[in-house]
Design an enzyme around this catalytic site. Structure first.
Site, PDB file in Angstrom:
ATOM      1  N   SER A 169      20.877  -4.924  54.419  1.00  0.00           N
ATOM      2  CA  SER A 169      21.727  -4.860  55.779  1.00  0.00           C
ATOM      3  C   SER A 169      20.872  -3.642  57.507  1.00  0.00           C
ATOM      4  CB  SER A 169      22.832  -2.783  55.391  1.00  0.00           C
ATOM      5  OG  SER A 169      21.980  -1.688  55.306  1.00  0.00           O
ATOM      6  N   LYS A 195      21.992   4.812  57.569  1.00  0.00           N
ATOM      7  CA  LYS A 195      22.752   3.688  58.520  1.00  0.00           C
ATOM      8  C   LYS A 195      22.495   4.204  59.933  1.00  0.00           C
ATOM      9  CE  LYS A 195      24.937   0.360  55.302  1.00  0.00           C
ATOM     10  NZ  LYS A 195      23.335   1.284  54.816  1.00  0.00           N
TER      11      LYS A 195
END
Length: 236
Positions: free
Chosen positions: A157, A195
């Protein structure tokens, strides 16, 4: 990833090539890394060559060419670390007269950091709490004072931020973050993920760097920052 000695040797070759115009000799490399024999240098050279960082050129003296550098050393604004070989007073014979060399300043430092298991760059995985092994990290990669640790990345991701599955990320331990920082976030005390951090009022957005993944927006009391990304090590 590279070992501490491999990182030291690569940095030393780069520095001497830049200052002298030619790579160091095997004797100079042996002395700089404080190894007892040149066979150790041969093994390090072979390992760097197998990993694609250097190339040996046939029929040339001191025939070493740097092909690439670790990611951290190739980032814009990165200043390559200096290196000083260990010198024992009176142990070296006087060399024949030659053109003076530029002095080689400071020492490159590599530190052993604990790898605290895996961190999800994808769907969050369970929180990380145990040391799986240790990894050598150049001191220049560390963000000044503070505790650091490393994590192995699982998932894709964050690929648009240059973070791939299997990479080792170096994390500075901290509990706060600025918008845009890439952080280790603990979600509801159970899941840990890597993230990009964005605060929006009382909500926290955890953004992926891959359009295949959606941004997660959570109340601030469900997200705890456990560290900020300061470096990356990739194995080839």
């Amino acid at each position: 990833m590279l070992t501490r000695k491999q990182l030291e040797l690569l940095s030393f070759i780069k520095l001497r090539t830049e200052t002298d115009g030619v790579p160091p000799s095997f004797d100079e490399m042996k002395e700089a890394l404080d190894l007892k024999s040149k066979s150790g240098i041969h093994r390090l050279i072979t390992a760097l060559e197998e990993r694609g960082f250097i190339r040996r050129l046939a029929h040339r003296a001191r025939a070493l060419e740097i092909i690439k550098l670790p990611d951290a050393m190739e980032r814009p604004g990165y200043k390559a670390p200096s290196f000083t070989p260990k010198v024992i007073e009176g142990s070296k014979k006087e060399a024949p007269a030659a053109a003076p060399r530029a002095p080689v300043p400071a020492t490159i430092h590599a530190l052993e950091l604990p790898v605290m298991g895996r961190i999800a760059a994808g769907v969050p995985i369970e929180a990380i709490s145990e040391i799986s092994h240790h990894v050598a990290v150049p001191g220049t990669m560390l963000a000044g004072r503070g505790n650091h640790y490393a994590l192995e990345v699982k998932g894709d991701s964050m690929i648009d931020a240059g973070i791939n599955d299997g990479d080792i990320v170096v994390i500075l331990e901290q509990v706060t973050a600025e918008n845009g920082d890439i952080v280790v976030a603990l979600i509801e005390e159970q899941e840990a993920t890597l993230k990009r951090y964005r605060r929006k009022g009382s909500m926290i957005a955890l953004e992926a760097a891959n359009p295949a993944y959606e941004t997660r927006v959570l109340p601030e009391d469900q997200v705890k920052v456990q560290g900020r990304l300061v470096g990356l090590i990739r194995s080839y």
